[in-house]
Design a protein around this motif. Structure first.
Motif, PDB file in Angstrom:
ATOM      1  N   SER A   1      30.598   8.083  53.014  1.00  0.00           N
ATOM      2  CA  SER A   1      31.913   8.732  52.989  1.00  0.00           C
ATOM      3  C   SER A   1      33.011   7.791  53.449  1.00  0.00           C
ATOM      4  CB  SER A   1      31.919   9.958  53.913  1.00  0.00           C
ATOM      5  OG  SER A   1      30.889  10.839  53.571  1.00  0.00           O
TER       6      SER A   1
ATOM      7  N   ILE B   1      46.572  11.329  49.632  1.00  0.00           N
ATOM      8  CA  ILE B   1      45.294  12.060  49.554  1.00  0.00           C
ATOM      9  C   ILE B   1      44.835  12.471  50.956  1.00  0.00           C
ATOM     10  CG2 ILE B   1      42.828  11.793  49.048  1.00  0.00           C
ATOM     11  CD1 ILE B   1      43.656  10.088  46.634  1.00  0.00           C
TER      12      ILE B   1
ATOM     13  N   ALA C   1      44.454  16.298  52.339  1.00  0.00           N
ATOM     14  CA  ALA C   1      43.223  16.820  52.939  1.00  0.00           C
ATOM     15  C   ALA C   1      43.536  17.512  54.267  1.00  0.00           C
ATOM     16  CB  ALA C   1      42.207  15.694  53.137  1.00  0.00           C
TER      17      ALA C   1
ATOM     18  N   LYS D   1      36.754  19.306  50.601  1.00  0.00           N
ATOM     19  CA  LYS D   1      36.294  19.566  49.244  1.00  0.00           C
ATOM     20  C   LYS D   1      37.484  19.864  48.336  1.00  0.00           C
ATOM     21  CE  LYS D   1      32.675  22.404  47.240  1.00  0.00           C
ATOM     22  NZ  LYS D   1      31.777  23.561  47.496  1.00  0.00           N
ATOM     23  N   ASN D   2      38.383  20.708  48.828  1.00  0.00           N
ATOM     24  CA  ASN D   2      39.575  21.061  48.034  1.00  0.00           C
ATOM     25  C   ASN D   2      40.421  19.827  47.714  1.00  0.00           C
ATOM     26  OD1 ASN D   2      38.654  23.634  48.372  1.00  0.00           O
ATOM     27  ND2 ASN D   2      40.304  24.311  49.739  1.00  0.00           N
TER      28      ASN D   2
ATOM     29  N   LYS E   1      39.232  16.884  47.380  1.00  0.00           N
ATOM     30  CA  LYS E   1      38.381  15.923  46.661  1.00  0.00           C
ATOM     31  C   LYS E   1      38.051  14.681  47.487  1.00  0.00           C
ATOM     32  CE  LYS E   1      39.532  17.533  42.004  1.00  0.00           C
ATOM     33  NZ  LYS E   1      39.903  18.853  42.596  1.00  0.00           N
ATOM     34  N   LEU E   2      37.903  14.877  48.791  1.00  0.00           N
ATOM     35  CA  LEU E   2      37.342  13.812  49.646  1.00  0.00           C
ATOM     36  C   LEU E   2      35.933  14.237  50.033  1.00  0.00           C
ATOM     37  CD1 LEU E   2      40.288  12.720  51.996  1.00  0.00           C
ATOM     38  CD2 LEU E   2      39.177  11.377  50.194  1.00  0.00           C
TER      39      LEU E   2
ATOM     40  N   GLU F   1      32.800  15.665  51.694  1.00  0.00           N
ATOM     41  CA  GLU F   1      32.634  16.619  52.796  1.00  0.00           C
ATOM     42  C   GLU F   1      32.045  15.960  54.035  1.00  0.00           C
ATOM     43  OE1 GLU F   1      30.927  20.578  52.072  1.00  0.00           O
ATOM     44  OE2 GLU F   1      31.052  20.054  49.920  1.00  0.00           O
TER      45      GLU F   1
END
Lengths: 433, 433
Positions: free
Chosen positions: A23, A34, A38, A175-176, A178-179, A181
């Protein structure tokens, strides 16, 4: 997770570590918008899940009461409406901080022709070990994300349900946006063996930040193989020089001692120049005792001679022992010592202090400059209260901890303490001769 | 010293540590001209004592021959006229470097009214552990002094006499310049237990810099309680992108591989974009082999298909195994792998590299920027030889080591790596509300 054997824990932690490392690559490449998106997606999830989180906290509180946790611990554990809102505000604040990543400095041409500079980059994976307060989970996660780091969080077992509920929101938010989890992982075990793994997984963890009592931090520092940003204690001094302005000496001393007791930047020892002790020490001592009638003053021989017959202080005085000079009271207690002047003050502070925050009160230029230079502490101040030594007052926005080490990060550690710098070279086909 | 028991060593090291700590206070307060005067006083002593030092070195060389030291080790041990002069020149160079201490940055007013900044200060006491080369004794001592640090030096037992002779000059020079002689201490024992003490005396030593083989450094990192600035290995890559300029690809590859073999910034693996492998790889491989006929190329399957029938390379080729991707050869050996493009190159480097120095050859803007950002190494370069990754080429003057860690210091470590920053606060009587 079901946890039966040491080997289970090892396997689990190995998976957690690998996931964090993977990650961390995506986070290092993520741009500012981004990362901010998040953080705000996590914000939205927290708002939606407020009742779930408060209910989870209720379970922790009930368990804590059943297990006879002391009142102070229960207080730190509690999430009420005000604290929940404070937590959300903190998250918003972190999203508005400047992104430390990508800053390039010192870019200059070298004689060889290469164009050389330093670029600020994330450390990679942060491991955090902390005690009861569940809001630390969100605070640490948000600082890690903003600075492009993955983080593995191991909170106190008494806050287990609260932390898992907060983690759920963080994962959904990531998740929303797009990174990955696994950018933020809250350990799903309270087994102590997991801590042992976390602090020795040098392949997967780049730095450990422990927060809690001195015992916890000493244990972690002793056993860690991963570098530790640690804060042992805050035995802070204020030295009243003979050239101090009286009002500043009194105001700052009262503030540094009585503003809050449980904080590491609270004054624990007052050093007074013998040249003005006779006149100024009684005023300072009286003002401090007037601010809190529970105050206890522990005096060296010379200050006893000055204060012992002061009726306003009766019942507040006792003789200091050698141990007092090395003690962080975190309580309405103050050690007082008369020194012969600047040299003895600096010597005392460098010998007995914890290299956290130390203050001189003076209006003398030369002595102020010598104090600033020669006192070997993370924060050194002239004519200001040691209480200023924290991330918010220093404009860092928030702090992941306060370091009493000299390596890497010193004093309040904000976003920048979670970064490193790499050298970057822009060439044009240069070869070395 | 006479060394019989572990307790003797403990007592000795405790004394050394205390002396270093006391000296470090005087050094922290010493101004630039005093420190430079000390360096030049040491210079004068070395010039005067040249014959004594060369004689001491002769004893070490004779003992080394008697003890069957290998030729490479004897070579590193030897001090001849040229090396002695080089050592003196290095000392002079350090004296002309800017003093890093006292630099104040980021000084700004905070909303509370305090004026807050960061001041660069010495770390305190540096412990250095190194192997045969006696010139490291002087180099490390001069860098420590210039940056205001005391240093404890533990050289290799095979260089004992040389190091003691150099230490004598350093002590006399310090004395002449009125700085504490114990600012630089060369251990007077070769007992290994002394190393064990040195790396765990957290009260007296602020950082350990080990220099030597990977085994030594791994052992020290494992056992140290004091923070370590360490350099494990240099498994450096050059990635030839499909948009590389051919001449740069060839020149840089030849330089990065063949300029020197024993250095940590030498290329060990060449990655070639499959789109241009057919045309460019043979030219690069031929040029590298032409530069050194001892060169061995270890090829993945795809590069075998391209190179195996190349008559100019016959006798130089073999198949790579998985272990080759993780190996620092320090020898005329190069691993070659064809990759599908930038993504695979970055993935390979981040997975198999040692985070030391990695290079992309490309004329494509976007790919150069992605490489710079996403490769997680101490030095990341575009269109330049990895051989540039060192203190002199980076303009640091000299380096005390090269760090493959991310904490505190990364890449070549010069004077600044031996410093920390403390927060300084100039107040006007401010108290916290």
């Amino acid at each position: 997770m079901s946890q039966s054997t040491t080997s289970d824990i090892k396997t689990y932690m190995n998976t957690v570590g690998k996931q964090a490392r993977v990650s961390s690559r995506a986070l290092a490449a993520a741009n500012t918008s981004i990362k901010n998106a998040a953080l705000m997606a996590i914000y939205d999830e927290l708002v939606k899940s407020k009742q779930d989180i408060l209910s989870a906290n209720k379970i922790d509180m009930d368990n804590g009461t059943k297990n006879n946790l002391d009142a102070a611990l229960l207080d730190r554990l509690e999430l009420n409406n005000a604290r929940f809102d404070g937590m959300l505000q903190g998250l918003k604040d972190v999203s508005t901080l400047p992104d430390p990543i990508g800053e390039v400095t010192d870019m200059t041409y070298q004689p060889s022709g290469i164009h050389l500079g330093k670029m600020r980059v994330p450390l990679g994976v942060v491991g955090m070990i902390y005690e009861s307060r569940p809001n630390v989970t969100l605070e640490a996660a948000s600082l890690a994300l903003k600075s492009g780091n993955a983080i593995i969080l191991r909170g106190g077992s008494e806050a287990f349900e609260s932390n898992q509920a907060i983690a759920k929101c963080i994962h959904q938010g990531l998740k929303n946006a797009k990174l990955p989890e696994h950018s933020v992982q809250v350990l799903q075990t309270t087994d102590r063996a997991a801590v042992g793994e976390l602090i020795t997984m040098t392949d997967y963890v780049d730095v450990i930040v422990p927060r809690g009592g001195k015992g916890l931090i000493e244990r972690i520092s002793r056993d860690a193989k991963v570098p530790v940003i640690k804060h042992l204690d805050g035995n802070c001094h204020t030295f009243i020089d003979r050239d101090a302005e009286a009002k500043i000496a009194i105001d700052v001393s009262v503030n540094a001692k009585t503003h809050r007791y449980g904080t590491c930047n609270t004054m624990e020892t007052l050093l007074v120049d013998e040249a003005i002790a006779e006149t100024l020490l009684p005023q300072i001592a009286e003002a401090i005792v007037a601010a809190d009638e529970a105050m206890q003053l522990r005096l060296d021989e010379k200050s006893q001679a000055i204060l012992n017959n002061n009726t306003k202080l009766s019942g507040h005085l006792s003789a200091a022992t050698d141990a007092d000079w090395d003690t962080e009271y975190l309580a309405p207690i103050l050690a007082i010592k008369i020194v012969s002047g600047l040299d003895e003050a600096i010597e005392h502070i460098n010998t007995h202090g914890s290299h956290h925050t130390d203050v001189i009160i003076t209006d003398n230029y030369s002595k102020s400059q010598r104090f600033i230079r020669e006192v070997d502490s993370a924060s050194v101040m002239i004519n200001a209260s040691s209480r200023f030594a924290d991330g918010f007052e220093y404009g860092l926005g928030a702090e992941i901890g306060i370091s009493t080490d000299k390596i890497h990060a010193r004093g309040p550690v904000g976003l920048q303490g979670l970064t490193s710098q790499k050298w970057i070279v822009y060439g044009h086909g240069e070869t070395r001769t």
